[in-house]
Design a protein around this motif. Structure first.
Motif, PDB file in Angstrom:
ATOM      1  N   ARG A  21      19.583   0.502 -22.638  1.00 20.32           N
ATOM      2  CA  ARG A  21      20.926   0.419 -23.521  1.00 20.32           C
ATOM      3  C   ARG A  21      21.883  -0.920 -23.519  1.00 20.32           C
ATOM      4  N   GLU A  22      21.915  -1.275 -22.171  1.00 24.05           N
ATOM      5  CA  GLU A  22      22.425  -2.748 -21.926  1.00 24.05           C
ATOM      6  C   GLU A  22      21.464  -3.945 -22.690  1.00 24.05           C
ATOM      7  N   SER A  63      22.032  -3.978 -26.230  1.00 23.83           N
ATOM      8  CA  SER A  63      23.364  -4.550 -26.869  1.00 23.83           C
ATOM      9  C   SER A  63      23.785  -5.999 -26.335  1.00 23.83           C
ATOM     10  N   ASP A  64      22.718  -6.656 -25.548  1.00 20.17           N
ATOM     11  CA  ASP A  64      22.940  -7.775 -25.003  1.00 20.17           C
ATOM     12  C   ASP A  64      22.787  -8.964 -25.932  1.00 20.17           C
ATOM     13  N   ARG A  90      19.151 -10.680 -27.762  1.00 15.91           N
ATOM     14  CA  ARG A  90      18.847 -10.927 -29.134  1.00 15.91           C
ATOM     15  C   ARG A  90      18.850 -12.179 -29.536  1.00 15.91           C
TER      16      ARG A  90
END
Length: 331
Positions: free
Chosen positions: A85-86, A89-90, A94
């Motif tokens: 999850r981290e 969303s990092d 990306r």
């Protein structure tokens, strides 16, 4: 009874006489066992290497990806999908994946086209053709570390050969290993090893029957029309192979990026922003920040990306690849 009469009495039939096929079955079974042993004996080194160097590291990395293990603190624990999850969303993750995708989209077609052009050139009846093939393939033999060091020496800002030439002509030195030039140096290092794709394309060209091209010339087809309508379709399996392996390799690019970084690699600030690609981010998370669990999750995300991209390539090219093999008849 006389001796002759005793000899004339039929004795018990032997095992082979009672069952004529038993001996043949035994021999075939023994042969099958020997073949099976030979198979496992010859494949054992690969199987052991696959288990120890591929399967076990992948399984261990998968286990680490569900923990916050840092190789130092004994108080690590399972965190479930928190690392994934981290990672998703990092923004750094990306951005590094986006740079890697840009590098892949540029480098893979460039190497495929360049290797095909070289293969077409050295496939022609030229003098010293073997020498040209050797010279063009020679850079591909150099290990990636040697290539990285060579390009770093050539494009070093302070003592590089390129800036030495610029200084000779009275021009200012250029920071080739910094933004925005570092990405182009990386692409040049990739083009340096075009010999690999050239050799594979050359093998594919030599496998194409000459009769087809001669028939096209007799029908009045130009060289370009013959290449587009005959050579490329027959070469499509080779191009597909190069495309898939090139994409997989480009998404995992790491070693060439070291030429644009400080030798110490003590932190991530030594890597130019344009060259801060996915594997550099993984390397930093492992060895600069000590986040083994998070870095392992990044590796498994990359593995999933590679699987998806490979499947999409096969799906998109399913009707464009020509296999010169007759389909097996359905039973």
């Amino acid at each position: 009874m006389t001796v002759e009469e005793i000899r004339a009495v039929p004795g018990p039939a032997t095992r082979a006489e009672r069952a004529p096929g038993a001996a043949a079955t035994g021999r075939s079974s023994s042969m099958a066992v020997r073949r099976r042993r030979a198979f496992y004996m010859f494949t054992a080194p690969w199987l052991v290497g696959f288990v120890l160097l591929t399967a076990f590291p992948m399984g261990y990395a998968l286990w680490l990806s569900f923990t916050n293990f840092d190789a130092i603190s004994p108080n690590w624990r399972f965190v479930g999908l928190e690392n994934y999850r981290e990672a998703l969303s990092d923004p750094v993750m990306r951005q590094s994946l986006g740079r890697t995708a840009w590098f892949t989209l540029i480098s893979v077609p460039m190497t495929m086209i360049g290797g095909l052009v070289l293969a077409v050139l050295v496939n022609r009846p030229l003098k010293a053709r073997g020498l040209f093939r050797t010279l063009m393939y020679l850079p591909a033999v150099i290990p990636p570390v040697g290539t990285a060091i060579t390009f770093k020496l050539i494009f070093d800002t302070n003592a590089g050969a390129t800036n030495g030439v610029l200084d000779f002509f009275g021009m200012d030195a250029v920071a080739w290993l910094a933004d925005p030039y570092a990405r182009y140096v990386i692409l040049m290092s990739v083009l340096w090893a075009l010999g690999n794709t050239m050799i594979i394309s050359l093998a594919g060209l030599q496998d194409i029957p000459r009769e087809l091209q001669e028939a096209a010339r007799v029908d009045g087809a130009s060289a370009w029309r013959s290449f587009r309508s005959i050579t490329l379709p027959l070469l499509s399996p080779v191009l597909l192979f190069q495309g898939v392996t090139g994409v997989i390799g480009a998404l995992q690019t790491f070693m060439p990026l070291l030429l644009a970084a400080d030798s110490s690699m003590a932190g991530t600030t030594t890597v130019p922003q344009d060259n801060y690609m996915y594997m550099i981010n993984v390397f930093a998370q492992y060895f600069a920040y000590g986040r083994f669990g998070y870095a392992s999750a990044l590796l498994w995300i990359l593995f999933a990306v590679i699987v998806v991209v490979t499947a999409l390539i096969f799906k998109a090219t399913s009707g464009a690849v020509f296999y010169n093999v007759e389909p097996e008849a359905k039973k």
